[in-house]
Design an enzyme around this catalytic site. Sequence first.
Site, PDB file in Angstrom:
ATOM      1  N   CYS A 187       0.837  -1.199   0.000  1.00 12.23           N
ATOM      2  CA  CYS A 187       0.000   0.000   0.000  1.00 12.23           C
ATOM      3  C   CYS A 187       0.873   1.250   0.000  1.00 12.23           C
ATOM      4  O   CYS A 187       1.974   1.250   0.563  1.00 12.23           O
ATOM      5  CB  CYS A 187      -0.912   0.043   1.228  1.00 12.23           C
ATOM      6  SG  CYS A 187      -2.252  -1.151   1.215  1.00 12.23           S
ATOM      7  N   ASP A 188       0.361   2.300  -0.607  1.00 12.65           N
ATOM      8  CA  ASP A 188       1.033   3.592  -0.518  1.00 12.65           C
ATOM      9  C   ASP A 188      -0.005   4.691  -0.711  1.00 12.65           C
ATOM     10  O   ASP A 188      -0.914   4.557  -1.535  1.00 12.65           O
ATOM     11  CB  ASP A 188       2.139   3.741  -1.557  1.00 12.65           C
ATOM     12  CG  ASP A 188       3.132   4.822  -1.151  1.00 12.65           C
ATOM     13  OD1 ASP A 188       4.155   4.459  -0.544  1.00 12.65           O
ATOM     14  OD2 ASP A 188       2.878   6.010  -1.414  1.00 12.65           O
ATOM     15  N   SER A 189       0.150   5.753   0.077  1.00  7.27           N
ATOM     16  CA  SER A 189      -0.819   6.850   0.029  1.00  7.27           C
ATOM     17  C   SER A 189      -0.178   8.141  -0.450  1.00  7.27           C
ATOM     18  O   SER A 189       0.987   8.431  -0.136  1.00  7.27           O
ATOM     19  CB  SER A 189      -1.435   7.083   1.417  1.00  7.27           C
ATOM     20  OG  SER A 189      -2.170   5.960   1.837  1.00  7.27           O
TER      21      SER A 189
END
Length: 386
Positions: free
Chosen positions: A56-58
Site C-alpha cells: 500500500c502507498d498513500s
Amino acid sequence: MQTLRDAGVEPEVIVSGVDEDHVTADSPGDLARTLAVLKARAVVATLDDHATVLGCDSVLEIDGVAYGKPGTPEIARERLRSMRGRSGILHTGHCLFDTASKRELRELASTTVHFADLTDDEVDAYVATGEPLVVAGSFTVDGLGGPFVTGIEGDYHNVVGVSLPLLRRMLAEVDIAWPSLWQSPKPFAYDEAEAARYDESRGGLERAHAAASAVHDLLPKGGRVLEVGTGTGSVAAELVAQGNLVHGVDLSPAMLHHARFRLPGHVALADATRLPIADRRCDAVVAVWLLHLVDDSEPILAEVARVLRPDGVFITTTEKSDATRYASGRVPPERRSQDALTHLVARAAQYGLTLDAATSFAGHNQSRSSGPDPIYPMIRFRRSTH
C-alpha cells in the site's frame, strides 16, 4: 498496520526498501498505485514460501499535485499552512499479490478530505510532535491530527492507510475469506490507567533517552530493528530520533495505545514468544526491561534467534547487581531472575547467540531512597552466520 490489527488481522510487516523519491507517474492516483505495486513486488522477491502480500502507498492530491511524506519539519510546516481551510484527495494504492496462484491485483481507493483552518500556533505545535513528518500529506485522522480534519467523503480507513472494504473484495478474488484472518490476541495485565502513568512512574523520558543511547551505541548502522516489549514506545521513539528504523511489538493493548502515537504504523500486538515475522528478517532485536518479567526467557531467545539475520544482534538489559539493589534500598531477589547474565549466556548459546559486547547506563529519578540512581547493565549477543 494498526487498521488491520484493530480489524482482527495480524499481518507480518516487511519493509520493502523501495526508493519512493525516484518514482514518477502521470497523476497522483497513478503514483500511489505504482508505489503500491513496487512495494508488493519487492517483498515478494524476498520470500521463500507462499504468502499473500499486500503493498500500500498513500498520496495526497491538492490542485493536481501529489504530496507524500514531508520528511522535515520545514516542509511539513509549509504544507500544513498551505492545506488549511482547503480540501484534498487522499489516494491509496493497493496491490495484492498471491504467490500460490501467482495473481496480482491492483486497485486504487480515493477519499476527499476537508481540513480545518489551523492557526500558525497549531501548525507549529503539531509539527513539533513529529507525527506529520512520517505520514503521507503531513496529517492523520486517527492520531494527533484528527481534530484538524473537519470531514471526509469516502472510506475513512482509506485515509488511515488501507481500505478495508476494498481489501476484503480483493482477498475474495483469490479465495481468501475475511473472517478466516481473524485472530484473538492474548490479554495482558496492564490496564489503561497503569499504562497512562507508566512512563512517569519509571523515570520518564530521561530514562528512555539514556536506555536508547546505550542501545544505539551497540546497534549495527542501518538495518531493521525490532523492539520486543516496546511498552509505550518511549525507548523506540528515542531510537528513531537517533536515526534508526524501529518496529515495536508488545502484548499489552493498553501500552500500545500510547506507543502508536510515538511510532505510527510501526507497532503491533504480539507475543514475544510468537513473533509475527518471518525467519531472518531483522538486523537487530532489542529487549529493554523485559526478560526479568517473564517466567522463562528461553522461548523468547529462540524467537529472537529465528528472526535475526546471520550476524544480526540481540541487545537486552540484564539483572542489576546486588550492590545496586542494596544502594537503592532493595534486597536481592529470592530466585534467580530470567535476565541473569550467566543464565542468558548459557541459554542463548543453544540458539547460536554469542555474547560479544556490554555496556551500562544510569536510571533517572528511579531510586527508592536517597541513594544514587540504579545502574542498568546491557549486553549484546551476535547471531552466528551458520
